[in-house]
Design a protein around this motif. Structure first.
Motif, PDB file in Angstrom:
ATOM      1  N   TYR A 115       0.515  -1.306   0.179  1.00  0.00           N
ATOM      2  CA  TYR A 115       0.010   0.111  -0.118  1.00  0.00           C
ATOM      3  C   TYR A 115       0.781   1.178  -0.261  1.00  0.00           C
ATOM      4  N   LEU A 116       2.227   1.299   0.894  1.00  0.00           N
ATOM      5  CA  LEU A 116       2.868   2.269   0.804  1.00  0.00           C
ATOM      6  C   LEU A 116       3.594   2.921  -0.440  1.00  0.00           C
ATOM      7  N   TYR A 117       4.117   1.089  -0.772  1.00  0.00           N
ATOM      8  CA  TYR A 117       4.908   1.734  -2.068  1.00  0.00           C
ATOM      9  C   TYR A 117       4.197   2.539  -3.464  1.00  0.00           C
ATOM     10  N   ASN A 118       3.109   1.007  -3.369  1.00  0.00           N
ATOM     11  CA  ASN A 118       1.385   2.407  -4.352  1.00  0.00           C
ATOM     12  C   ASN A 118       1.314   3.683  -4.153  1.00  0.00           C
TER      13      ASN A 118
ATOM     14  N   GLN B  72       2.290   6.180  -6.779  1.00  0.00           N
ATOM     15  CA  GLN B  72       1.152   7.023  -7.554  1.00  0.00           C
ATOM     16  C   GLN B  72       1.689   8.331  -7.997  1.00  0.00           C
ATOM     17  N   ALA B  73       2.241   8.892  -6.177  1.00  0.00           N
ATOM     18  CA  ALA B  73       3.151  10.631  -6.593  1.00  0.00           C
ATOM     19  C   ALA B  73       4.002  10.517  -7.536  1.00  0.00           C
ATOM     20  N   TYR B  74       4.709   9.697  -7.202  1.00  0.00           N
ATOM     21  CA  TYR B  74       5.776  10.167  -8.669  1.00  0.00           C
ATOM     22  C   TYR B  74       5.670   9.879  -9.998  1.00  0.00           C
TER      23      TYR B  74
ATOM     24  N   TYR C  28      -2.843  -2.914  -7.944  1.00  0.00           N
ATOM     25  CA  TYR C  28      -2.976  -1.258  -7.967  1.00  0.00           C
ATOM     26  C   TYR C  28      -1.513  -0.482  -8.596  1.00  0.00           C
ATOM     27  N   THR C  29      -0.611  -1.910  -8.640  1.00  0.00           N
ATOM     28  CA  THR C  29       1.183  -1.337  -8.639  1.00  0.00           C
ATOM     29  C   THR C  29       1.594  -1.193 -10.707  1.00  0.00           C
TER      30      THR C  29
ATOM     31  N   PHE D 281      -0.891 -10.021 -13.460  1.00  0.00           N
ATOM     32  CA  PHE D 281      -2.006  -9.221 -14.190  1.00  0.00           C
ATOM     33  C   PHE D 281      -2.141  -8.342 -15.325  1.00  0.00           C
ATOM     34  N   GLY D 282      -1.995  -9.622 -15.737  1.00  0.00           N
ATOM     35  CA  GLY D 282      -1.700  -9.006 -17.566  1.00  0.00           C
ATOM     36  C   GLY D 282      -3.397  -8.489 -17.883  1.00  0.00           C
TER      37      GLY D 282
END
Length: 500
Positions: free
Chosen positions: A55-58, A62-64, A90-91, A120-121
């Motif tokens: 979640y934190l990675y995502n 998103q911000a970057y 979501y990644t 996730f393709g």
């Protein structure tokens, strides 16, 4: 933002700086900010967490992906791949958005492979992001293949492909796909309208905008700006006024700075100078965009004194001009014959404002000197500038040579332009007139033979007329308009009445 800082301080004091549950809000608050310094602060907080969750990675991805440096999202994913948790569905949309922003298809293909590897393709959000990636990379056939293979498509799926066709392919194919959509949103309409405007199909853009309003869909800011641009290019003042009234009513005169700039530009291009200046004066915040739009409008109408006064007012108000501002300023000086002031402004642009001249600025300078008959000085500018002269510069010089009958320089300018556009009949005619007026009949005959050999043609002229709020376009020799025969008959009748 102060609340986020305070919360972070309390978490540290409480010894909870490794408890992700408490840090999520802090990281999210800093990451969502548009300020790059706050985003760096979010990364510092993130790096202090020993085992950050997906979640934190995502949140950081998103911000970057939406930042000025999307590459940081890909760099962080490399770290996640080696040391972090497994990605989720979501990644990859965030990573693919970063690749699209970077125009980096190669990295996008790597991320595509990673999405397939992790299963996730065929996720809807991933597939939508892939359509956008390949479409914006001009790989529309791949984007279409993904679209055709999808078992379920939402509005975003259809809109992504419409955007791809409208921006990088054919507006006809985009419109065909748009008409097939089972359901359309304001964003869908905006994508198609923007596509029309990019291809200079302004009438089609306005027609679709009217259709959108009939469907009771509220246009977003991008749509409004696009429609105002279409009105400006068509000279459709009535529709422009209506859009202004509609926007004023719906936004209660609280305009985004981009809409204010578009309104100023539209009114100037439609010849309503008073209205354009009224919009500008009524703007609560006058940024460089609004000032530049005013300067461009004044330059367009040859109002040199007002242009210079407005520029000095802009400087006095503390707004710093940019490169586009000086293009408008120099162009206005050229159109109003203020050569000395134009030369001084060109010098001030570098010495006072630290703006490095571009080829557009040199083009304005050549046009400024050429209009004043200072053709030799204009030639010296072309020789000394750090760019190779383009068609706009040679065209400005040729126009000056045509006015001041300078055959030698005019010949060089025309030959450069003819090499670039050998089919353009107007260039040959200018050269032909220069030879005839200087008595060089042999060269004139050679130009005529060259025209016959190449079979060059003049682009057909057209005229626009607005009737009952609708713009009608008539081209030379074009009888496709439903009223063409009736108009021709009425013109013939008027002609006979005039003769008799």
């Amino acid at each position: 933002m102060q609340e986020a800082r305070l919360l972070h301080s309390r978490i540290i004091v409480s010894g909870l700086h490794q408890q992700e549950l408490y840090l999520r809000k802090v990281v999210a608050a800093f990451a969502e900010a548009t300020d790059s310094a706050l985003l760096r602060h979010a990364r510092l907080v993130f790096d202090q967490i020993e085992y950050p969750s997906v979640y934190l990675y995502n949140t950081m991805f998103q911000a970057y992906a939406s930042s000025v440096d999307p590459y940081q999202a890909l760099d962080l994913y490399t770290h996640m791949h080696h040391f972090g948790p497994l990605p989720d569905n979501y990644t990859f949309p965030f990573l693919l958005k970063a690749c699209s922003s970077l125009r980096d298809l190669k990295r996008g293909e790597i991320v595509h492979g990673q999405a397939l590897k992790h299963g996730f393709g065929f996720d809807l959000f991933v597939q939508n992001s892939l359509i956008h990636l390949y479409g914006t990379s001009n790989r529309i056939e791949i984007a279409r293949g993904i679209f055709d293979d999808m078992g379920y498509r939402d509005i975003a799926t259809w809109t992504s492909l419409v955007t791809c066709y409208a921006s990088f392919g054919s507006t006809e194919k985009a419109r065909h796909l748009f008409d097939e959509m089972p359901k359309r949103s304001a964003v869908s309409y905006s994508a198609m309208i923007t596509g029309y405007i990019r291809k200079n199909q302004f009438k089609e853009a306005l027609e679709l905008f009217r259709n959108m309003l009939m469907m009771n869909l509220e246009p977003n800011d991008s749509t409004i700006m696009g429609v105002l641009s279409a009105c400006a290019n068509l000279g459709d003042l009535n529709t422009g006024k209506w859009v202004h009234a509609y926007t004023s009513q719906n936004k209660k005169n609280q305009f985004d700075t981009r809409i204010t700039t578009a309104l100023i530009d539209m009114f100037f291009k439609c010849g309503s100078i008073t209205k354009a200046l009224k919009i500008f004066k009524g703007a609560k915040e006058k940024r460089v965009g609004e000032w530049t739009a005013v300067l461009s409008g004044l330059a367009m109408h040859g109002l040199g004194s007002e242009l210079i006064e407005a520029f000095e007012d802009m400087i006095s108000s503390g707004v710093k001009p940019n490169a586009v501002t000086f293009v408008a300023l120099l162009s206005g000086c050229g159109h109003s014959g203020q050569v000395n002031k134009g030369l001084r402004y060109f010098k001030r642009m570098t010495t006072e404002f630290g703006i490095k001249p571009t080829i557009e600025h040199f083009g304005c300078l050549v046009d400024l000197l050429g209009r004043a008959g200072l053709i030799e000085q204009a030639v010296q500018i072309i020789r000394k500038m750090p760019f190779e002269a383009n068609a706009a510069i040679w065209g400005a010089l040729l126009n000056a040579c045509r006015i001041y009958k300078n055959v030698e320089v005019g010949e060089v300018s025309a030959r450069w332009l003819i090499r670039d556009e050998p089919w353009n009949r107007a260039l040959y005619l200018v050269l032909l007139d220069l030879y005839r007026e200087s008595g060089r009949w042999v060269e004139a005959e050679k130009v005529k033979e060259e025209m016959k050999k190449i079979g060059c043609r003049k682009s057909p002229g057209c005229s626009l007329i607005e009737v009952n709020g609708e713009c009608h376009e008539f081209g030379v020799g074009d009888k496709s308009h439903p009223c063409a025969l009736e108009v021709c008959a009425d013109l013939a009748k008027i002609g006979l009445e005039y003769i008799t």
